[in-house]
Design an enzyme around this catalytic site. Structure first.
Site, short mmCIF file in Angstrom:
data_model
loop_
_atom_site.label_atom_id
_atom_site.label_comp_id
_atom_site.label_asym_id
_atom_site.label_seq_id
_atom_site.Cartn_x
_atom_site.Cartn_y
_atom_site.Cartn_z
N THR A 1 22.99 31.85 119.03
CA THR A 1 22.90 30.56 118.35
C THR A 1 21.46 30.21 118.06
O THR A 1 21.17 29.48 117.10
CB THR A 1 23.56 29.47 119.21
OG1 THR A 1 24.90 29.86 119.51
CG2 THR A 1 23.58 28.13 118.50
N TYR B 1 26.63 39.36 129.31
CA TYR B 1 27.16 38.83 128.05
C TYR B 1 28.02 39.91 127.42
O TYR B 1 27.51 40.90 126.91
CB TYR B 1 25.99 38.44 127.14
CG TYR B 1 26.37 37.75 125.85
CD1 TYR B 1 27.62 37.19 125.65
CD2 TYR B 1 25.44 37.62 124.83
CE1 TYR B 1 27.95 36.55 124.47
CE2 TYR B 1 25.74 36.98 123.64
CZ TYR B 1 26.99 36.44 123.46
OH TYR B 1 27.30 35.80 122.29
N LYS C 1 29.34 35.89 130.80
CA LYS C 1 29.83 35.17 129.64
C LYS C 1 30.81 36.10 128.95
O LYS C 1 30.42 37.05 128.27
CB LYS C 1 28.69 34.77 128.70
CG LYS C 1 29.18 34.00 127.48
CD LYS C 1 28.08 33.78 126.47
CE LYS C 1 28.65 33.07 125.24
NZ LYS C 1 27.66 32.98 124.14
#
Length: 300
Positions: free
Chosen positions: A46, A134, A162
């Site tokens: 992001t 991740y 995550k």
């Protein structure tokens, strides 16, 4: 370190000429702290890390450390194709006293499970900080599977993951098979399911601009353990989740932040901004979402 609550992968504001806007970045961080998110991630997707130079990533991490100054946990993303680069980002994170690392599979290279494990171990040796893995094969091309987890079972710093496969079976398997690795929601429209399976945190880009609504869902499910309330909140968030999956994810997050009064400055190429029609649709979605969740939470 325990990952608990809402962790925001912060956006990176840009000037008109495309350079990073440092004062605006400070405002983003202060806004997130004020809105009471539980941690901030720098160098995530992001934040457009893939479009930044190494020096820009070092500078953003250092600025974040100075601004946050211990008020919230700071997690630094180490995403890179080359292990040497990921190691450099990890070493820098250690030097600025970051609280943890976000460590994903190197994109594009399509490493084997053993090669992913070697990559993670190299990053771990470089910093010795708590690690949130991740797992996002949609971006990286390869998922972290059972063979990988067997290979990193001796890495004590791996404390969370995550999980962004979008595979509900994978969520179930992680919760049951690897209870020592804390689950963090990385697939937004499955947040309710993650919390039901014991996740204590949610890494959510949308918390850049509607942090309180994301915190409300976390508190309903994890703190209050009121999943009936959680379902009502999640139902109101679904139109946003659907909009975010229309192909302009970062652009939408940045526009949402703009609506919250922050300066964002658009996105770096090859991405392009939202159209006027998309902006109008998005504004309508957010207006309804905020109104309805405020009614559910009593305006909290």
């Amino acid at each position: 370190m325990k990952f608990e609550g809402i962790y925001t992968p912060a956006i990176t504001p840009l000037k008109a000429d495309g350079a990073i806007d440092a004062p605006a970045f400070t405002q983003v961080l202060e806004y997130l702290i004020e809105q009471k998110v539980h941690g901030i991630i720098i160098g995530g997707s992001t934040g457009e890390y893939y479009a930044h130079t190494a020096q820009e990533r070092f500078d953003l991490a250092a600025q974040a450390r100075d601004v946050i100054n211990g008020r919230l946990p700071l997690i630094i993303g180490t995403g890179a194709i080359r292990t040497e680069d990921a190691v450099a980002f990890a070493e820098h994170a250690k030097s600025i006293k970051a609280d943890a690392l976000l460590v994903g599979t190197p994109p594009y290279a399509l490493p084997t499970q053993q090669e992913i494990a070697l990559h993670v171990k190299a990053v771990d040796r470089a910093a010795g900080l708590p690690i949130m893995l991740y797992n996002y094969p949609g971006r990286m091309g390869v998922a972290m599977g059972d063979e990988f987890f067997d290979a990193v079972a001796d890495v004590q710093n791996i404390v969370a993951i995550k999980e962004s496969t979008g595979d509900m079976n994978r969520l179930h398997r992680m919760a049951v098979t690897y209870p020592n690795v804390a689950l963090s929601c990385g697939w937004d429209d499955q947040a309710l399911e993650f919390f039901a399976w014991g996740a204590q945190s949610w890494v959510c880009a949308g918390s850049n601009f509607i942090p309180r609504e994301h915190v409300a869902l976390y508190e309903a499910c994890v703190i209050e353990k009121d999943f009936a309330k959680g379902r009502r909140i999640m139902a109101e968030m679904m139109p946003l989740m659907d909009f975010l999956e229309t192909g302009k994810f970062v652009q939408t997050i940045k526009y949402g932040s703009e609506l919250s009064g922050l300066y964002t400055g658009g996105v770096r190429a090859p991405l392009q901004g939202l159209t006027d029609e998309e902006k109008q649709t998005f504004r309508e979605v957010i207006t309804v979402l905020k109104r309805n969740i405020a009614q559910i939470t009593g305006g909290a």
